[in-house]
Design a protein around this motif. Structure first.
Motif, short mmCIF file in Angstrom:
data_model
loop_
_atom_site.label_atom_id
_atom_site.label_comp_id
_atom_site.label_asym_id
_atom_site.label_seq_id
_atom_site.Cartn_x
_atom_site.Cartn_y
_atom_site.Cartn_z
N ASP A 45 0.85 -1.19 0.00
CA ASP A 45 0.00 0.00 0.00
C ASP A 45 0.89 1.24 0.00
O ASP A 45 1.91 1.28 0.70
CB ASP A 45 -0.90 0.03 1.24
N ALA A 46 0.49 2.24 -0.79
CA ALA A 46 1.24 3.50 -0.85
C ALA A 46 0.61 4.52 0.10
O ALA A 46 -0.61 4.62 0.19
CB ALA A 46 1.23 4.06 -2.27
N PHE A 47 1.46 5.25 0.80
CA PHE A 47 1.04 6.34 1.67
C PHE A 47 1.73 7.60 1.17
O PHE A 47 2.96 7.69 1.20
CB PHE A 47 1.41 6.05 3.13
N VAL A 48 0.93 8.54 0.68
CA VAL A 48 1.46 9.78 0.10
C VAL A 48 1.15 10.92 1.06
O VAL A 48 -0.01 11.13 1.44
CB VAL A 48 0.85 10.05 -1.29
N TYR A 49 2.19 11.64 1.46
CA TYR A 49 2.08 12.75 2.40
C TYR A 49 2.28 14.06 1.63
O TYR A 49 3.40 14.35 1.20
CB TYR A 49 3.13 12.63 3.50
N GLU B 294 -2.66 10.35 1.99
CA GLU B 294 -3.57 9.67 1.07
C GLU B 294 -3.06 8.25 0.91
O GLU B 294 -1.86 8.03 0.73
CB GLU B 294 -3.54 10.39 -0.29
N GLU B 295 -3.95 7.30 1.00
CA GLU B 295 -3.57 5.89 0.87
C GLU B 295 -4.05 5.35 -0.47
O GLU B 295 -5.18 5.57 -0.87
CB GLU B 295 -4.20 5.09 2.01
N ILE B 296 -3.15 4.66 -1.15
CA ILE B 296 -3.47 3.99 -2.40
C ILE B 296 -3.12 2.51 -2.18
O ILE B 296 -1.96 2.17 -2.04
CB ILE B 296 -2.67 4.56 -3.59
N ALA B 297 -4.13 1.67 -2.13
CA ALA B 297 -3.92 0.28 -1.68
C ALA B 297 -3.93 -0.72 -2.83
O ALA B 297 -4.52 -0.49 -3.88
CB ALA B 297 -5.00 -0.09 -0.67
#
Length: 90
Positions: free
Chosen positions: A23-27, A37-40
């Motif tokens: 999962d990506a976590f974009v700050y 923002e989470e992109i799973a």
């Protein structure tokens, strides 16, 4: 509430109930890791990393943001819903 900083601090805790996924976590603001923002749902770290970088590039100030990718992340109720991952990388 999800706390990105805690995600970094708690990466040593294993969460094996999720399928193998990243999962990506974009700050948007690297100085405020509580907002992200989470992109799973990526099968590989490389796919996760590319999606996170692509999302950062779309921000008004891409250089002011940051990201991380987490492997097998899930919220922990005993920690107030903070996401805990088996592994994180950049």
């Amino acid at each position: 509430m999800k706390w990105g900083l805690a995600l970094l601090a708690l990466t040593t805790t294993a969460c094996d109930s999720r399928p193998d996924q990243w999962d990506a976590f974009v700050y948007p603001n690297r100085n405020d890791l509580t907002k992200h923002e989470e992109i799973a749902g990526f099968k590989t770290f490389e796919l996760c990393q590319q999606a996170a970088i692509d999302r950062l590039r779309m921000l008004a100030d891409p250089d002011g943001g940051d990201y991380e990718c987490g492997y097998k992340c899930e919220p922990r109720a005993d920690l107030g819903g903070i996401n805990v991952c088996k592994e994180t990388r950049k």
